[in-house]
Enzyme design. Structure first.
Site, PDB file in Angstrom:
ATOM      1  N   HIS A 124     -17.674  68.543  26.959  1.00 28.84           N
ATOM      2  CA  HIS A 124     -17.158  69.030  25.670  1.00 28.84           C
ATOM      3  C   HIS A 124     -16.198  70.200  25.915  1.00 28.84           C
ATOM      4  O   HIS A 124     -16.410  71.003  26.828  1.00 28.84           O
ATOM      5  CB  HIS A 124     -18.332  69.474  24.789  1.00 28.84           C
ATOM      6  N   GLU A 173     -11.159  64.564  21.577  1.00 24.62           N
ATOM      7  CA  GLU A 173     -11.313  65.734  20.714  1.00 24.62           C
ATOM      8  C   GLU A 173     -10.207  66.741  21.013  1.00 24.62           C
ATOM      9  O   GLU A 173     -10.366  67.609  21.890  1.00 24.62           O
ATOM     10  CB  GLU A 173     -12.675  66.397  20.948  1.00 24.62           C
TER      11      GLU A 173
HETATM   12  P1  PGA Z   1     -16.187  69.772  14.393  1.00 25.70           P
HETATM   13  O1  PGA Z   1     -16.729  69.701  15.889  1.00 25.70           O
HETATM   14  O2  PGA Z   1     -16.586  68.499  13.715  1.00 25.70           O
HETATM   15  O3  PGA Z   1     -16.843  70.978  13.799  1.00 25.70           O
HETATM   16  O4  PGA Z   1     -14.706  69.909  14.473  1.00 25.70           O
HETATM   17  C1  PGA Z   1     -16.621  68.507  16.633  1.00 25.70           C
HETATM   18  C2  PGA Z   1     -17.056  68.743  18.050  1.00 25.70           C
HETATM   19  O5  PGA Z   1     -16.778  69.805  18.603  1.00 25.70           O
HETATM   20  O6  PGA Z   1     -17.720  67.876  18.656  1.00 25.70           O
END
Ligand code: PGA
Length: 246
Positions: A124, A173
């Site tokens: 992540h 992401e």
């Molecule tokens: P968020 O986080 O939905 O608050 O943008 C997603 C993540 O970091 O997995």
């Protein structure tokens, strides 16, 4: 000859676990939020919604959707106790050690998670930023997690985060979309899928400010196979409405 067979066996065991491509994945990432009481209350509320909605239950049973809840490690055993026994409804973790079991103070090894979690998130962006994780660390985590039978969700911010040993799921992401309310467009997500040359059979999910509204467009988009949800997954009703958008 024997050696060659052994190599092939290792290769087969390490082969990426391809999932059912028509399945949509809804992964809740609680990050470092919640207390034990909050976690139990969340699960009670979410499962109340789940048991009163036969359409969503049937989608789980038919393998059209998969729901994965990723709490902090400390809540895993307690939540597992009251977790509904439904197919494609499972617990995951947000991180795993890059080391095997041994003298690594503070680490949670993949082996320890067997029987408690089915999935692990790896790489992540918050781990890469605040804990300085490199692609080398991420590769070790993927390998150990897969060896212990965990399904893996590899988070990437872009092409540079892709590592050799592919995970079960790839979660794109973009940093600017995480926790900011500035979600990426479907067009940009599909463009990244194309740039990464993700095969049709490999699930590619999106994370970054997914909410109960913007999920409706994504979910209709072929090539976006689900979501990794942070903020909107902290509320069981909002996460359930994202799950039921499909
Ligand atoms: P968020 O986080 O939905 O608050 O943008 C997603 C993540 O970091 O997995």
């Amino acid at each position: 000859m024997l050696e060659q067979c052994a190599t092939e066996l290792i290769h087969i065991e390490r082969a990426p676990q391809f999932c059912n491509i028509s399945m949509k994945y809804f992964i809740a990432n609680w990050k470092s939020h919640k207390t034990q009481t909050d976690a139990e209350a969340w699960l009670t509320a979410f499962q109340k919604l789940l048991t009163s909605n036969s359409a969503v239950q049937n989608k789980l049973i038919d393998g059209q959707i998969s729901i994965v809840l990723c709490p902090s490690y400390v809540f895993l055993a307690g939540l597992k106790h009251s977790f509904l026994n439904l197919p494609h409804y499972s617990l995951g973790v947000q991180n795993v050690s890059p080391f095997p079991p041994g003298s690594y103070t503070g680490e949670v090894s993949a082996r320890m998670l067997a029987g408690l979690a089915e999935w692990t998130i790896v790489g992540h962006s918050e781990r890469r930023t605040y804990f300085h994780e490199t692609n080398n660390d991420v590769s070790k985590k993927l390998e150990l997690a897969q060896d212990s039978g965990l399904k893996t969700i590899l988070c990437i911010r872009g092409p540079k985060d892709m590592v050799g040993d592919p995970a079960t799921l790839i979660a794109y992401e973009p940093v600017e979309a995480i926790g900011t309310g500035k979600n990426a467009s479907s067009k940009d997500i599909l463009a990244m899928r194309k740039e990464l040359n993700i095969q049709e059979r490999r699930p590619f999910i999106y994370g970054g400010s997914v909410d109960a509204n913007n999920c409706k467009e994504y979910i209709q988009t072929e090539g976006i196979d689900g979501f990794l949800v942070g903020t909107a997954a902290l509320d069981p009703a909002i996460f359930f409405s994202i799950v039921s958008s499909y």
